[in-house]
Every structure is written in C-alpha cells, then in structure tokens.
Design a protein around this motif. Structure first.
Motif, mmCIF file in Angstrom:
data_model
loop_
_atom_site.group_PDB
_atom_site.id
_atom_site.type_symbol
_atom_site.label_atom_id
_atom_site.label_comp_id
_atom_site.label_asym_id
_atom_site.label_seq_id
_atom_site.Cartn_x
_atom_site.Cartn_y
_atom_site.Cartn_z
ATOM 1 N N THR B 58 0.746 -1.141 0.016
ATOM 2 C CA THR B 58 -0.130 -0.020 -0.045
ATOM 3 C C THR B 58 0.867 1.213 0.162
ATOM 4 O O THR B 58 1.697 1.155 0.571
ATOM 5 N N LEU B 59 0.252 2.118 -0.595
ATOM 6 C CA LEU B 59 1.099 3.534 -0.569
ATOM 7 C C LEU B 59 -0.114 4.566 -0.163
ATOM 8 O O LEU B 59 -0.998 4.694 -0.703
ATOM 9 N N VAL B 60 0.536 5.162 1.148
ATOM 10 C CA VAL B 60 -0.381 6.097 1.663
ATOM 11 C C VAL B 60 0.239 7.490 1.736
ATOM 12 O O VAL B 60 1.489 7.620 1.654
ATOM 13 N N HIS B 61 -0.734 8.424 1.321
ATOM 14 C CA HIS B 61 -0.017 9.984 1.105
ATOM 15 C C HIS B 61 0.435 10.443 2.597
ATOM 16 O O HIS B 61 -0.082 10.260 3.616
ATOM 17 N N GLY B 62 1.834 10.850 2.329
ATOM 18 C CA GLY B 62 2.557 11.037 3.791
ATOM 19 C C GLY B 62 3.672 10.404 3.996
ATOM 20 O O GLY B 62 4.741 10.617 3.458
ATOM 21 N N PRO B 63 3.509 9.284 4.673
ATOM 22 C CA PRO B 63 4.608 8.204 4.754
ATOM 23 C C PRO B 63 5.262 7.725 3.489
ATOM 24 O O PRO B 63 6.475 7.453 3.472
ATOM 25 N N ASP B 64 4.368 7.437 2.326
ATOM 26 C CA ASP B 64 4.942 6.837 1.169
ATOM 27 C C ASP B 64 5.256 7.664 -0.006
ATOM 28 O O ASP B 64 5.680 7.213 -0.921
ATOM 29 N N PHE B 65 4.276 8.796 -0.178
ATOM 30 C CA PHE B 65 4.446 9.814 -1.262
ATOM 31 C C PHE B 65 3.893 10.892 -0.992
ATOM 32 O O PHE B 65 3.124 11.007 0.019
ATOM 33 N N ARG B 66 4.231 11.915 -1.853
ATOM 34 C CA ARG B 66 3.764 13.382 -1.432
ATOM 35 C C ARG B 66 3.123 13.736 -2.983
ATOM 36 O O ARG B 66 3.927 13.639 -3.915
ATOM 37 N N LEU B 67 1.952 14.292 -2.873
ATOM 38 C CA LEU B 67 1.518 14.875 -4.155
ATOM 39 C C LEU B 67 2.223 16.224 -4.860
ATOM 40 O O LEU B 67 2.097 16.208 -6.056
ATOM 41 N N ALA B 68 3.236 16.712 -3.909
ATOM 42 C CA ALA B 68 3.838 17.678 -4.459
ATOM 43 C C ALA B 68 5.115 17.244 -5.479
ATOM 44 O O ALA B 68 5.614 17.865 -6.274
ATOM 45 N N TRP B 69 5.409 15.916 -5.026
ATOM 46 C CA TRP B 69 6.407 15.394 -5.851
ATOM 47 C C TRP B 69 6.093 14.424 -6.784
ATOM 48 O O TRP B 69 6.747 13.913 -7.583
ATOM 49 N N SER B 70 4.996 13.717 -6.494
ATOM 50 C CA SER B 70 4.462 12.481 -7.475
ATOM 51 C C SER B 70 3.187 12.923 -8.253
ATOM 52 O O SER B 70 2.330 13.296 -7.641
ATOM 53 N N SER B 71 3.064 12.837 -9.605
ATOM 54 C CA SER B 71 1.860 13.083 -10.473
ATOM 55 C C SER B 71 1.222 11.677 -10.138
ATOM 56 O O SER B 71 1.786 10.576 -9.625
ATOM 57 N N GLY B 72 -0.049 11.718 -10.649
ATOM 58 C CA GLY B 72 -0.666 10.421 -10.835
ATOM 59 C C GLY B 72 -0.133 9.271 -11.465
ATOM 60 O O GLY B 72 -0.531 8.171 -10.960
ATOM 61 N N TYR B 73 0.365 9.835 -12.539
ATOM 62 C CA TYR B 73 1.022 8.696 -13.555
ATOM 63 C C TYR B 73 2.256 8.074 -12.633
ATOM 64 O O TYR B 73 2.237 6.819 -12.637
ATOM 65 N N ASP B 74 3.018 8.955 -12.025
ATOM 66 C CA ASP B 74 4.193 8.260 -10.924
ATOM 67 C C ASP B 74 3.485 7.372 -10.125
ATOM 68 O O ASP B 74 4.051 6.297 -9.673
ATOM 69 N N LEU B 75 2.554 7.931 -9.330
ATOM 70 C CA LEU B 75 1.873 6.937 -8.068
ATOM 71 C C LEU B 75 1.430 5.827 -8.676
ATOM 72 O O LEU B 75 1.581 4.810 -8.156
ATOM 73 N N GLY B 76 0.935 5.849 -10.024
ATOM 74 C CA GLY B 76 0.145 4.390 -10.520
ATOM 75 C C GLY B 76 1.435 3.606 -11.008
ATOM 76 O O GLY B 76 1.412 2.404 -10.620
ATOM 77 N N TRP B 77 2.422 4.245 -11.596
ATOM 78 C CA TRP B 77 3.693 3.268 -11.922
ATOM 79 C C TRP B 77 4.180 2.799 -10.771
ATOM 80 O O TRP B 77 4.338 1.433 -10.809
ATOM 81 N N LYS B 78 4.505 3.567 -9.738
ATOM 82 C CA LYS B 78 5.261 2.822 -8.620
ATOM 83 C C LYS B 78 4.123 1.793 -7.649
ATOM 84 O O LYS B 78 4.922 1.003 -7.578
ATOM 85 N N ALA B 79 3.066 2.121 -7.605
ATOM 86 C CA ALA B 79 2.451 1.362 -6.955
ATOM 87 C C ALA B 79 2.232 -0.155 -7.715
ATOM 88 O O ALA B 79 2.210 -1.080 -7.021
#
Lengths: 331, 331
Positions: B58-79
């Motif tokens: 699971t990726l949780v905003h805060g501990p695992d990623f930040r919206l300021a740094w990750s786009s939706g595309y980045d987040l989907g790719w990484k997850a």
C-alpha cells in the motif's frame, strides 16, 4: 462494540512494525490452500481449478465504519465477510485473504489483535479453510482496511451477473434490509449531535440487536454461493447496494427485465429494496431447480422499458450512501 | 511530476462513482490471463500452474509519497512496480493487479486518469500481459493506493527467502541506492521548510534525474525473477528496505551468514547497503549458475555470530523509514 484499553496496551506508535506483525500473525490461522503463508515476499495459494477468483473491497474510517460503533473484532469480521461474499457470488469457494492495514499511530495494539481475531473467526464461521495468508502494514491518519479475497471455482464455470434468462426464477439467500435497519438504529439512537457514541446493549430491543449484528458483523451465506453454482444458477451477485439497485444491475447486464413480488420481501419491502450492505446472494435459476437456502422473490421477463419492476410497476431505485454529507473526521 | 488541472477537470466529489470508474476502466488494458475482467463481483484469472502467488503493498499519502513530488502517473507506476517486484521475487510471472483506491473528494479526475495510465504503462513496460483486473473505490481524507498483485509460477517451485545454501553466490539484479539518492534529492532540494514543493527539472544534474526516476517511477527487473528461478536460484527476495537489512533477513531465514564485498556495490557502498525502495532482486545461486542480468556481490557462508558480514566485518544495519517524524498532513 468497543472495549476498554488494557493497562499494558501500547499504541502502535510505541511498537516496531515487526512487533505489530508478530502480534497479528500469532492470531492468524493457516488456510487449507496455503502453499507458502505470511513472511516471504508473497504468499502462494493452491488454485486447483487452474484459475483464481479475486476481488478487493476496502473499509475506510468515516465513510464505512466508526470506531465508536465498531470494535476491532467487528471491523475484522466485517472486512472479511464483505470480501468473502464477492467470491461466493461468483460461485467460488474462498481460499485466502490478503489484508492491507493503514493504521494511525495512536491506535492500541489490542484493537489490531482483535481485528485479527475478527478475520480469523469470520473465516472459520463463514468460509472454513480460508484464512489470512498475507498483508501489509502502513501508517495513516485514517484507519483503512483493504482486503483482497481469493477463491477457487472447484471446476465449475464462474457465475456472472449477465446470465439471467427469460423464464428463470429470481431468488435470494440471506437477509434483506437488516443491515440498513442496524445502521438506522446507530444513526438514530447512538449519536450525540453528529458524533457517534458507544452502543448501550441494554437499550436495544430484540430485533434491534439482530439488526445491529447484521450491520456490524454480517454473516452472508458464503457456502450457498458454490452450492448455487452447482445447482445451475444462471446469474448471481452479492447484494451490497440494496436489492433494487443490484437487481437492476443484474437485469441490465443480462439484457432482461427482473420482476419482483414485494409480498416475498418480508415485513418491510421498502427497506429490503433500498437498504444496503446486506451481502445476501441474488441469483437466477431455471424453473424447477431452486436449491435449498434460496427463496423465490420474482421472475425474469423479456427486456422491457424498465430494468426492474416491483409488483408490475417501475421500481423507485435509489443508491446507498448512508454516510453522505457526514463529517468523516468525527467519530 | 504533477501537472496543472485541466479547465474541464472536475473533482471526484463532483462525480458519481460510476463516472469515475468508467474513466478509469477506459484506460485499463486487458490482462492476458483474464477470464473475467472488471465489472462483476470478482475477477477470474487463469492460474495455469494450479497455484497463485499473491502479495499486497500500500502507498499512503504522507509516509509513502507526496502529491507535490509525485504525479498521478508516477503514483500508479510506482504502486504497480513495487507489487510486481514482490511477485517476481518468488520466481513468478505477474498476471493481474487489483487496485483499492481511497481518494479525497477534492482530488481531480485527471489525477485518477493519469494514475490509471501509470498502472497500465508500468505493466506494459515491466510485466507484459499483466494488467488491472479489478478494484474498489472509496472516499478518504488520505489518498491511499492498496494494490494486490497475482502471479503464476509456470510450473516452477516458488523461490523463498529461506533456501540459501553454504557455498552459493549472492547476486543482485537491478540498481541499489538510486531510489534513496532520489529521495535525498527531494528532501534536500525540493522542500520549503517541512513542506514539499514541486521539482524543477532544470535544476537537476544528470545523476539526479536518474535517481529521481528510480524513486518516483522505479523499474525493477521483473522479468529476471522468473528467469532466475529457471536458472536455479536457491533463494530470492525483493530489496525494499535496503540491501543490508534485507540480506540479513535472507540470511536469518536460511540459517546462514551472508558475506558481501563492498567493492561490488558501486560508487557509494554505504548508500547501496542502507538505501531503501530499490526493488532490486537479491538472489543466491549454486556456484557456476549465475544467470545474465545478475551480478555477484558476495557468498553464502556457514551461520556465524552475525547474519551479515561486509568485507568480513559485522555490518551496521539500520532500517528504512525516511519519513519518520514527518508531519504526514503536509505536502
């Protein structure tokens, strides 16, 4: 319902991930289909049919449950049950659960231990042989339980929503409207303004206790899913958003009209039609093949102007969003 | 990296669940093992080996990623990538993903569309034939992406952490330390106080761009997992918490000591040992059987006082929690 913290009950923020996982795993049973269980990069589960049924459903604090109303045990039980029901609705037997927990640091260890108990006992009661085989633990300000359930078709074809045929009977297994009744008891009787407060069991009438149990610890008829598939169900689905909406979905997917008879829907047909979270099984069967455990509630008619008729009239279908407009931060 | 909202880009709170799901499904590819895809109570995926590999992360905003740094595309790719890596680490080929999204109401539709793009393209690039076959959408104040990945062993035995044998070589496939370097760039250069700020690509050196990509859109060598299993890997795992900690886990599970040679760990052995989120594959092989794509970094010795030696000395092993003590509400 919630219990008091133990004196020696640390918060999760006081423990390492390893300590929390050990406490959870100590309460996890072994699934009968397990080849490799928790502790490696992934679990390996037997899939004797050569295919696997898979579904995921998440409970989020606020929209889906409130800590004032649900204990850890309730939450684990319900998170298991709602996912098991989706597997059963395909005609499959549940084999394994994976649980992704996102937990606030101030949550107590005992809560997570009881959550694990709820998962274990829901599986034992509803889907013997199924158990938690893997998971993930992360930190979040919002308690979130994301579950994936796997199942095996045991050689049967999957039963989809789209196979209902004109002339079939429409039948249901499990209760309709009780979970919605339970939620209305919680909303109506156990709030202080907008804030949920703990349930006082002594203040509940007999029907209310059962309704609350249906809401907090649902017991869908999991075993009847594979049984219905064996008996020749042509279509099947889990009733989670209210019978009316879900029957309409089945009718649309099958390109038929479903005609229900309100006299078969119990004391409160409107609640049975509109109430959500029942996790009953809605299925269609060729005439004369109704298996035990199912009761007839209607028939499948040729596709007409309306997907759903109740007593020959177009049904008023509204969706299920009981927590709409609630402040998800409280409770 | 984040993109600007479109003028016609509604928030999720302005849309029905059905509208959001249709937008996501329009961007989902079909998995080659799909028997029944999205839209029913559960998906059905072929499991030709008669077993299924399953993992959740699971990726949780805060501990695992930040919206300021990750786009939706980045987040989907990484997850997708981090879950595919866990399947590959068992020696299995990924067949399907299930995605449980918990989304704030003020998130833009375009973000979720790009998230779906990231899932699709990560699968196409890293694990062809695998795709999202099911999911769940709920509302939460904290953006949370819980993924379950399934895989097939194609007739091979699973490769666990516990099979390393004395005399085996220790080898790795994929990069070590780059993702940690990328995170240090984000923490060091793209914050305003405690608040993450958008990355300015023109301010990045060449090595920094690659490190940032390793952090935001990791490309673990998924295909090398099944390849290593075929080549006779005795043990294998995904390196997610830093090579030192994960090698120690493999050694403990196998009841051996792993001895690494820091000269094989690139320009920054300390970063390779301590840095997390690499999602490289760590594996052991009988001498003389090293498959292409893997490089030798050590040997398996009889179990001694320490699980892990680096250059014949006990290794300083520290865990990986880069966001410790951060305020998860900001960013």
């Amino acid at each position: 319902m919630p219990s008091r913290p133990r004196d020696d009950d640390p918060t999760l923020g006081d423990l390492s991930e390893g300590e929390i996982l050990r406490a959870i795993l100590a309460r996890t049973a072994r699934a009968s289909h397990t080849i490799i269980g928790p502790g490696d990069d992934a679990a390996v589960i037997a899939a004797p049919s050569g295919s696997v049924v898979a579904t995921t459903d998440t409970l989020v604090h606020g929209p889906d449950f409130r800590l004032a109303w649900s204990s850890g045990y309730d939450l684990g039980w319900k998170a298991a049950a709602v996912n098991l029901a989706d597997v059963a609705a395909m005609g499959a037997r549940p084999t394994a659960l994976l649980v992704a927990l996102a937990v606030p640091r101030d949550l107590r260890l005992s809560f997570v231990e009881r959550l694990a108990d709820g998962f274990r006992e829901a599986c034992a009661a509803l889907a013997p042989g199924c158990a938690v085989v893997g998971g993930d633990l992360t930190v979040s300000d919002v308690l979130t339980v994301a579950v994936t359930a796997l199942g095996d078709l045991e050689g049967r074809a999957p039963v989809t929503r789209s196979g209902a045929r004109v002339g079939d009977v429409v039948a249901v297994a499990g209760e309709l409207g009780h979970a919605a009744h339970g939620l209305s008891v919680l909303f109506g009787r156990f709030r202080d303004g907008d804030t949920p407060v703990a349930v006082d069991p002594s203040a509940l009438g007999r029907g209310e206790s059962a309704a609350l149990a249906a809401q907090l610890r649902p017991s869908p008829p999991i075993g009847l899913g594979p049984f219905a598939a064996t008996a020749g169900a042509t279509a099947m689905m889990d009733v989670s958003d209210g019978l009316a909406l879900d029957a309409r979905r089945m009718a649309a997917a099958s390109a038929v009209t479903i005609a229900l008879d309100s006299a078969t829907l119990g004391d409160s047909p409107q609640r049975a039609l509109a109430g959500g979270e029942d996790h009953a099984l809605l299925a269609t069967f060729p005439p004369g093949t109704l298996p035990s455990g199912f009761r007839v509630i209607g028939t499948v008619a040729p596709q007409g102007e309306h997907d759903l008729l109740v007593d020959d009239a177009p049904a008023d279908v509204s969706g299920w969003d009981p927590y709409r407009d609630w402040d998800s931060a409280s409770g």
